[in-house]
Design a protein around this motif. Structure first.
Motif, PDB file in Angstrom:
ATOM      1  N   VAL A 205      95.619  76.085  38.278  1.00  0.00           N
ATOM      2  CA  VAL A 205      95.112  75.154  39.286  1.00  0.00           C
ATOM      3  C   VAL A 205      96.190  74.102  39.522  1.00  0.00           C
ATOM      4  O   VAL A 205      96.697  73.493  38.572  1.00  0.00           O
ATOM      5  N   ILE A 206      96.551  73.909  40.767  1.00  0.00           N
ATOM      6  CA  ILE A 206      97.607  72.971  41.126  1.00  0.00           C
ATOM      7  C   ILE A 206      97.167  71.534  40.839  1.00  0.00           C
ATOM      8  O   ILE A 206      96.018  71.165  41.055  1.00  0.00           O
ATOM      9  N   ALA A 207      98.108  70.724  40.361  1.00  0.00           N
ATOM     10  CA  ALA A 207      97.841  69.300  40.136  1.00  0.00           C
ATOM     11  C   ALA A 207      97.335  68.662  41.425  1.00  0.00           C
ATOM     12  O   ALA A 207      97.822  68.959  42.521  1.00  0.00           O
ATOM     13  N   HIS A 208      96.340  67.787  41.286  1.00  0.00           N
ATOM     14  CA  HIS A 208      95.796  67.172  42.500  1.00  0.00           C
ATOM     15  C   HIS A 208      95.145  65.840  42.170  1.00  0.00           C
ATOM     16  O   HIS A 208      94.782  65.555  41.028  1.00  0.00           O
ATOM     17  N   GLY A 209      95.018  65.014  43.202  1.00  0.00           N
ATOM     18  CA  GLY A 209      94.388  63.713  43.017  1.00  0.00           C
ATOM     19  C   GLY A 209      93.899  63.148  44.335  1.00  0.00           C
ATOM     20  O   GLY A 209      94.182  63.687  45.413  1.00  0.00           O
ATOM     21  N   ALA A 281      95.969  64.797  47.663  1.00  0.00           N
ATOM     22  CA  ALA A 281      97.329  65.319  47.558  1.00  0.00           C
ATOM     23  C   ALA A 281      97.431  66.305  46.403  1.00  0.00           C
ATOM     24  O   ALA A 281      96.921  66.037  45.307  1.00  0.00           O
ATOM     25  N   ARG A 282      98.130  67.425  46.652  1.00  0.00           N
ATOM     26  CA  ARG A 282      98.260  68.478  45.647  1.00  0.00           C
ATOM     27  C   ARG A 282      99.635  69.130  45.799  1.00  0.00           C
ATOM     28  O   ARG A 282      99.984  69.613  46.883  1.00  0.00           O
ATOM     29  N   THR A 288     103.204  65.681  42.444  1.00  0.00           N
ATOM     30  CA  THR A 288     102.154  65.033  43.227  1.00  0.00           C
ATOM     31  C   THR A 288     102.298  63.519  43.230  1.00  0.00           C
ATOM     32  O   THR A 288     102.267  62.888  44.303  1.00  0.00           O
ATOM     33  N   PRO A 289     102.450  62.855  42.072  1.00  0.00           N
ATOM     34  CA  PRO A 289     102.619  61.389  42.111  1.00  0.00           C
ATOM     35  C   PRO A 289     103.842  60.950  42.914  1.00  0.00           C
ATOM     36  O   PRO A 289     103.815  59.904  43.570  1.00  0.00           O
ATOM     37  N   GLU A 290     104.933  61.742  42.856  1.00  0.00           N
ATOM     38  CA  GLU A 290     106.130  61.384  43.616  1.00  0.00           C
ATOM     39  C   GLU A 290     105.848  61.435  45.121  1.00  0.00           C
ATOM     40  O   GLU A 290     106.266  60.544  45.878  1.00  0.00           O
ATOM     41  N   LEU A 291     105.146  62.474  45.570  1.00  0.00           N
ATOM     42  CA  LEU A 291     104.791  62.566  46.987  1.00  0.00           C
ATOM     43  C   LEU A 291     103.919  61.383  47.386  1.00  0.00           C
ATOM     44  O   LEU A 291     104.121  60.777  48.446  1.00  0.00           O
ATOM     45  N   VAL A 296     102.792  56.117  50.030  1.00  0.00           N
ATOM     46  CA  VAL A 296     102.450  54.693  49.880  1.00  0.00           C
ATOM     47  C   VAL A 296     103.536  53.820  50.492  1.00  0.00           C
ATOM     48  O   VAL A 296     103.243  52.826  51.185  1.00  0.00           O
ATOM     49  N   ALA A 297     104.806  54.176  50.277  1.00  0.00           N
ATOM     50  CA  ALA A 297     105.903  53.395  50.845  1.00  0.00           C
ATOM     51  C   ALA A 297     105.830  53.394  52.373  1.00  0.00           C
ATOM     52  O   ALA A 297     106.018  52.351  53.027  1.00  0.00           O
TER      53      ALA A 297
END
Length: 398
Positions: A205-209, A281-282, A288-291, A296-297
């Protein structure tokens, strides 16, 4: 009854006349109706049903004990979701237990069918809330304070459903009963269409948030306020939506979506005072956090250009999950070497995978569409999935 017949029996519960499909959310009327239906069906199979401290339903074949073989899924949906996402895993589990009982099989280990609460996060915003609470991967205080769009907290909804709000939270004793967990789910993509198979074994399962972006500006009159005098949070919100697509396209196999945007006060002739949007985002791996940082920027730049303020809140996040390798090998052997599939969709099995050996089975979806009314599975494939789950439960519980 077959799995397809059980799905047909609940086909009228929670239909959404406005969106199409189904809207069934944690502890609302349609979801409670489905819970009642599940209890009745499980009791017909002489299963002992109980509700845990977090609102998850457990139907036990045999006395609850350690090393239990657990299967199941969820009954809630996204707003306007399909008929199969969640319920297919529940009805297949009930069908599998019934099939084993009819052949006279007696499990050597306890077997349980579980219905997890608020898997989709459609009401309180956090996906897999029932399994996160069970495993302690979300703070109980934070969970109790989550609010639905009407301002009702999770704690208030739980109390209305008969739970004790003070007991909501990590449940290590119950988690310790689970020896292995296997979840069957309709595929939420087109992998099995291309592979020509009715059933697959889940691999990863791909990382997601999920993140909430809150833009604050100045509410004002749409007709009396000149464009140059406006501090309109809708502009940076719209710019962020475009940035999400642009930045996600720059990364291999990234998925990033804004599916919900809420202006306040929401009048046609009113400049919004605030706009909230939610980012899903996934990205495979650790990116994921980098994307999200890049998004956010871009959102901060857009907010600054309009004179607005931006607050970003992470509501949930899960790293990449690789399902238990020995269990995956066993599933593949027992089921005649079906294909293995990764997925970008989150599941309760992915939450439990950090604590107990967990696996997934997918059933072909000929439309390749999910989280929408066009989600589908042919009856023949539904029954193939139920047979596969029956074989797995028998093997695991011997």
């Amino acid at each position: 009854m077959s799995a397809a017949e059980l799905l047909a029996a609940i086909a009228d519960v929670g239909r959404d006349a406005r969106r199409g499909g189904y809207s069934r959310h944690a502890f609302d009327r349609p979801e409670r109706e489905l819970r009642t239906w599940f209890v009745e069906r499980a009791q017909r199979l002489r299963l002992d049903v109980e509700t845990d401290r977090n609102g998850n339903l457990w139907a036990w074949w045999g006395s609850p004990g350690p090393d239990a073989v657990v299967t199941g899924s969820h009954l809630d949906s996204v707003p306007g979701g399909g008929a199969f996402d969640g319920p297919l895993g529940v009805v297949s589990a009930l069908t599998a237990v019934e099939a084993l009982q009819e052949k006279g099989f007696r499990p050597a280990k306890p077997v349980a069918v579980v219905v997890f609460a608020e898997e989709e996060g459609g009401r309180f915003g956090v996906p897999c809330l029932g399994s996160r609470l069970l495993t302690g991967t979300i703070d109980a205080g934070r969970a109790r304070a989550l609010r639905d769009p009407d301002g009702v907290t999770f704690a208030e909804a739980a109390v209305a459903a008969g739970l004790d709000a003070e007991r909501i939270g990590s449940d290590p004793e119950r988690l310790g009963l689970v020896g292995q967990f296997v979840e069957l789910h309709v595929e939420q993509g087109r992998g099995l269409i291309d592979l020509g198979s009715p059933v697959a074994v889940g691999s990863t399962v791909i990382a997601h948030g999920r993140w909430r972006f809150s833009f604050a500006g100045q509410g004002n009159h749409a007709g009396a306020t000149r464009l140059g005098d406006r501090v309109d949070p809708m502009l940076p919100a719209a710019g962020t939506v475009l940035a999400v697509r642009r930045l996600a396209q720059s990364r291999d196999d990234a998925r990033a979506t804004v599916g919900r945007l809420v202006p306040t006060p929401g009048g046609t002739n009113v400049i919004a005072s605030t706009v909230d949007l939610w980012l899903d985002a996934r990205v495979p791996g650790t990116e994921t956090p980098e994307l999200v940082e890049e998004i956010v920027a871009a959102a901060r730049d857009a907010a600054g250009a309009e004179g607005c303020e931006l607050t970003v809140t992470r509501e949930s996040y899960s790293d990449d999950v690789v399902f238990d390798e020995p269990l995956r090998r066993a599933l593949a052997e027992w089921l005649g070497a079906p294909p293995e599939l990764p997925t970008g969709a989150g599941h309760d099995a992915a939450i439990l995978a950090g604590f107990v050996p967990s696996g997934m089975l997918y059933v072909r979806n000929p439309t390749g569409i999910s989280h929408a009314p066009d989600e589908f599975a042919e009856d023949a494939d539904v029954e193939a999935g139920a047979r596969a789950l029956t074989e797995v439960l028998e093997r695991l519980s011997k």
